[in-house]
Scaffold this motif. Structure first.
Motif: not given
Length: 441
Positions: A53, A347-348, A350-351, A377, A415, A420, A422, A424-426
């Motif tokens: 990230l 994606l962002t 979700w993060l 992002c 992300p 990147s 999801y 990765d975000c988790w």
């Protein structure tokens, strides 16, 4: 019934009805282009690959870069000097291969964009032309949280013109208690003090907070005040859609090693609006590549610059440094910024939803604006206790999450929609939760 969910990478089984399962489901539905990049192995945690990230600091290497760069090297070995004209990607006009994709990426016409030099060098070359203090109109407006290199550059330009940088450079700050600079604070200042402003030079996306400034509104306000308006797009290019020509921006510069994934220290880019092109009264430093290509080898002592942004070039371009930029720009051309921006928002978002849970009872606070239009992002997290640099080390070596720190107290998570995931975000949110203790509420 709770059962296993098979990871598409074959890494592990994941129980259903968990946030990790949801992340993997989202990745199957919205996969991005991770397969086109090399992802560093994890230094900690229980995953093979890093949750990377930090693409806002240095983008990942596209898998195509090595082979295409080696092909250019092979041409040198096979052809020697004749490669200037006979290589498959001939060196003499090589920079022109980058012009179209770069122009499309920033919303420019082909005559307005060129890839050359590095970012701060380009800013200085552009300020030679566009920072022309005269009379009471001497000020340079930047944001207080400008990247240090930009601050150094404008202060040195003020000194070069015999001015006191402490008086000349105006640093606009967010309102008390706020983290991001509001567009109206910039436009209000220009309405009130614009007759003393020679140059507005702001970051399109702020490196520290991740805030997207309203480029068209600020540009219009600056030009209405009689100032020249330029933009540092280091964190904007490849991150958010740009329309520099239509927005009437005077000039802009950007780097290629962050979201453009062209490698450390990669060649940068320049935009100059067409209304300035061919202006014989505009001062500009020149060199061999500043003269028109058709007359370059006549070897005359006086330059005849073209009526394009190529007039700002000075030296012949480094071919092996241009290759990775070309590879990356072609990838952006193929995928397209509209698709990337749409995935970036998903994606962002979700993060952000994951971080909302983590920060609720920890000394952590997201300082990036929540409005989608005001961010790219990157989400920046301010650490209320402890050291940001030490925190990023723990994220990497204990959890395999690569983020970056900006002293003293900001951790940046980006992300990147190209590669990147999801998951990765988790992983990043889970690692923060595991590393930063809760506080008593």
């Amino acid at each position: 019934m709770v059962g296993p969910y098979r990871d598409v990478t074959g890494e592990r089984d994941t129980p259903v009805d968990t946030p990790e399962h949801e992340a993997r489901r989202l990745d199957e539905a919205d996969p991005g282009h991770r397969h086109l990049f090399h992802v560093p192995p994890a230094d900690g945690g229980d995953h093979a690959e890093s949750a990377y990230l930090a693409g806002n600091s240095l983008g990942l290497q596209p898998r195509a870069t090595r082979d295409e760069l080696l092909a250019d090297l092979d041409a040198w070995g096979r052809l020697g000097v004749e490669g200037h004209l006979e290589a498959e990607r001939a060196w003499l006009p090589y920079h022109e291969l980058l012009t179209g994709p770069a122009a499309r990426l920033v919303g420019a016409r082909p005559t307005e964009a060129v890839v050359m030099n590095s970012l701060t060098v380009n800013l200085h070359l552009l300020m030679v032309s566009f920072y022309r203090p005269a009379g009471a109109r001497t000020r340079i407006v930047i944001e207080d949280a400008a990247f240090p290199s930009d601050s150094y550059a404008v202060r040195s330009q003020a000194r070069f013109h015999g001015l006191d940088p402490d008086d000349t450079v105006v640093r606009l700050r967010p309102r008390p208690g706020e983290d991001a600079l509001r567009t109206e604070d910039v436009t209000d200042y220009l309405a009130a003090e614009g007759d003393r402003v020679a140059l507005v030079l702001l970051g399109g996306v702020n490196y520290l907070t991740g805030e997207v400034l309203d480029i068209p509104a600020i540009t219009a306000a600056g030009r209405a005040a009689g100032a020249v308006v330029g933009w540092d797009l280091a964190h904007a290019v490849g991150n958010v859609p740009l329309a520099l020509h239509d927005w009437d921006v005077d000039f802009a510069a950007w780097c290629s090693y962050k979201y453009l994934n062209a490698g450390p220290g990669a060649l940068a880019g320049v935009f100059v609006h067409e209304r300035h092109l061919g202006d014989p009264d505009l001062p500009r430093f020149e060199g061999w590549w500043s003269t028109a290509a058709a007359t370059r080898f006549e070897m005359t002592p006086v330059s005849r610059p073209p009526a394009t942004v190529e007039a700002w070039q000075i030296s012949n371009p480094p071919i092996f440094a241009m290759g990775p930029v070309r590879t990356s720009l072609e990838l952006f051309d193929a995928v397209g910024m509209p698709a990337l921006r749409a995935r970036s928002l998903r994606l962002t978002g979700w993060l952000e939803s994951l971080l909302d849970e983590v920060t609720a009872d920890r000394p952590l606070r997201v300082v990036t604006p929540r409005e989608e239009a005001r961010r790219g992002c990157q989400l920046s997290v301010r650490v209320g206790a402890g050291n940001a640099a030490e925190l990023t080390k723990r994220l990497r070596y204990e959890h395999g999450v690569i983020a970056d720190a900006r002293e003293p107290d900001v951790v940046r998570l980006a992300p990147v929609p190209l590669y990147s995931t999801y998951l990765d975000c988790w992983r990043a949110a889970t690692a923060l939760a595991a590393t930063v203790g809760r506080v008593n509420l």
